[in-house]
Scaffold this active site. Structure first.
Site, PDB file in Angstrom:
ATOM      1  N   ASP A  77      41.188  42.991  39.847  1.00  0.00           N
ATOM      2  CA  ASP A  77      42.608  43.137  40.235  1.00  0.00           C
ATOM      3  C   ASP A  77      43.187  44.521  40.012  1.00  0.00           C
ATOM      4  OD1 ASP A  77      42.240  40.410  39.837  1.00  0.00           O
ATOM      5  OD2 ASP A  77      43.711  40.270  38.217  1.00  0.00           O
ATOM      6  N   TRP A  91      36.502  36.261  43.586  1.00  0.00           N
ATOM      7  CA  TRP A  91      35.645  35.743  42.525  1.00  0.00           C
ATOM      8  C   TRP A  91      34.473  34.970  43.121  1.00  0.00           C
ATOM      9  CZ3 TRP A  91      36.156  38.034  38.192  1.00  0.00           C
ATOM     10  CH2 TRP A  91      37.409  38.518  37.793  1.00  0.00           C
TER      11      TRP A  91
END
Ligand SMILES: *[C@@H]1O[C@H](CO)[C@@H](O)[C@H](O)[C@H]1NC(C)=O
Ligand SMILES: *[C@@H]1O[C@H](CO)[C@@H](O)[C@H](O)[C@H]1NC(C)=O
Ligand SMILES: *[C@@H]1O[C@H](CO)[C@@H](O)[C@H](O)[C@H]1NC(C)=O
Length: 507
Positions: free
Chosen positions: A54, A315
């Site tokens: 992120d 992910w």
């Protein structure tokens, strides 16, 4: 600003923060060649070496843009993340800086997770989540650190500022802090009874926080955990961005493992509640329809534009580059606009045009024609004369691997297909006047902006030479291809400066 608060702040700033400079020394030693690897993007931010996820926060401070990101330098896999740091004057040329926050204290032993940043009294103040795993249990707390120069950060000695969420210690992360009329607000993502929740805290001084309750929550269809909240005002409305884990796919919606999207409403500061707001799969719209997009963060530019950056990753995907010791990248910086129907439009910031070095193609192509891209770092601008014909563009490499973009006029949608299992993504799209696409390719990524940014697809693709751009469908397309230059790297003067001014001062 209240005089008493200012005095408290300055006293806190000088006396109650701890500094650690070892990571800056390590950064100075770092070798430049690490940047040059197969698949490595040249105009997107990836970590100098190792893993990135992120954006931890995106902020404008002392006339420069700062992107902090989740960073694990030791290999191409997630680990104890620190805050990596890149700085830009113009949103396209980024220089790597030493990590801003490194896990060291007891409350952040296994990671300094994402949060937010703001500028207050000339200090860059960052809020982040301390991550600790002990006896198989995760403990997450909210913490603060400050910097006067954006390079050396000092952690508050009385961290954590929030030690425990109301629903437990495990899933409680990503503080987003903002100011409204001299009062501070913080949103934190959490989960209660297996449902995503968003908590609101408030504070007079940025250090002592009181829980004001739950701002919004999942009623079942909106997943089991909410993270990375971001909030901004635009045209009198409030946009809430959330990254959600656990929404079930519905046809072509919510196809990725996790989703980043937004809800539009109004925030009432008297009641500290959203008005006309319901977070459900009926109101929650995905920001980006590609395979790899998560954890969007925004900032207001100096000239008032709302800018967004996100992780161009997801992910549990196969990061083919991780065997080369690095993984993942961030998206291009995008400008966000809101339509009168409350729909977000995202386009690359206008500064992106500064990356163009030469025009490689500029012609009309008929279905069946093709050209060689000649480079792995380029932009295509595609136009048709009418919206009533299908248009198909295929990027092909090694003869077998393909990435296909298809606009199907009578069905009113645009589809991308990168092949393999679950390769198709689709969004409804009715182009205005004529078909217009901007396509950005950077070694192992592709971003497609449709029309004025009504639909965007961001995905990883792993280009191998040579790339052929093939035109299909029923209509001629006008294509302009620009070669794009490197925008991300090291600043040689920076090492010298750090050595002379930061490390020397320490002794
Ligand atoms: C943690 O969990 C693993 C797998 O469930 C178990 O084998 C291990 O004993 C646990 N460790 C502790 C300290 O509880
Ligand atoms: C939030 O909590 C603070 C501290 O208790 C209080 O002063 C404030 O009025 C609360 N705000 C709302 C809208 O409930
Ligand atoms: C392509 O379309 C865009 C958006 O409508 C327009 O600004 C641009 O001038 C067009 N380019 C060409 C070569 O027609």
């Amino acid at each position: 600003m209240d005089v008493l608060l200012l005095a408290t702040w300055l006293c806190v700033a000088t006396a109650e923060f701890a500094t650690d400079l070892a990571h800056i020394e390590a950064f100075i030693q770092q070798e430049k060649y690490l940047l040059r690897k197969k698949y490595r993007p040249v105009y997107h931010i990836s970590a100098p070496v190792g893993w990135l996820n992120d954006p931890s926060s995106f902020v404008y401070f002392k006339r420069q843009y700062h992107v902090f990101y989740q960073y694990h330098p030791y290999n191409g896999a997630w680990g104890h993340t620190r805050w990596g740091h890149a700085i830009s004057d113009n949103l396209v040329d980024w220089a790597h800086y030493p990590p801003a926050l490194v896990p060291k204290e007891y409350y952040e032993k296994h990671g300094c997770l994402s949060g937010s940043a703001l500028v207050h009294n000339n200090y860059l103040t960052v809020f982040y989540t301390g991550h600790v795993i002990s006896n198989n249990k995760t403990y997450q707390t909210q913490n603060v650190a400050i910097s006067s120069d954006s390079i050396v950060f000092q952690k508050y000695l009385y961290n954590p500022i929030i030690r425990k969420g109301p629903y437990g210690v495990s899933d409680f992360r990503n503080p987003m802090v903002w100011n409204y009329r001299n009062w501070w607000y913080m949103m934190v993502g959490t989960a209660k009874d297996g449902l995503g929740h968003l908590l609101l805290y408030s504070s007079a001084d940025l250090f002592s926080w009181t829980l004001n309750g739950t701002l919004a929550k999942s009623f079942g269809d909106m997943g089991h955990m909410w993270e990375n909240p971001d909030l901004f005002e635009i045209d009198g409305l409030t946009v809430l961005i959330l990254s959600v884990q656990g929404i079930q796919a519905e046809g072509y919606r919510f196809r990725n493992l996790y989703q980043t999207g937004y809800v539009v409403g109004k925030f009432n500061y008297v009641t500290a509640r959203f008005e006309d707001f319901e977070v459900s799969t009926a109101t929650f719209k995905e920001l980006d329809y590609g395979h790899d997009f998560y954890a969007a963060k925004t900032v207001q530019a100096a000239d008032g534009r709302r800018l967004l950056i996100a992780w161009l990753g997801m992910w549990e995907s196969d990061f083919q580059e991780s065997r080369d010791g690095w993984a993942s990248l961030l998206t291009l910086v995008r400008e966000v606009k809101l339509t009168s129907q409350g729909r977000i439009l995202m386009m690359p910031v206008k500064e992106t045009a500064n990356l163009r070095t030469e025009i490689l193609e500029d012609a009309w192509y008929s279905p069946g024609e093709a050209f060689s891209a000649g480079t792995k770092s380029f932009e295509l601008i595609v136009n048709s004369t009418a919206v009533v014909y299908d248009a198909i563009i295929t990027l092909e490499w090694n003869g077998r691997r393909q990435y296909t973009i298809g606009y199907i006029a009578d069905q009113g949608h645009i589809t991308v297909d990168r092949g393999g299992k679950d390769g198709v993504r689709r969004a409804d799209w009715l182009p205005n006047g004529h078909l217009h696409l901007r396509i950005f390719v950077d070694y192992s990524s592709i971003e497609i902006f449709c029309g004025m940014g009504e639909v965007v697809f961001s995905s990883r693709i792993y280009l191998k030479r040579p790339i052929l751009v093939k035109i299909g469908g029923d209509t001629q397309l006008h294509i302009t291809q620009y070669k794009l230059r490197r925008g991300v790297g090291y600043d040689n003067k920076l090492r010298k400066h750090l050595k002379e001014h930061i490390i020397a001062k320490k002794g």
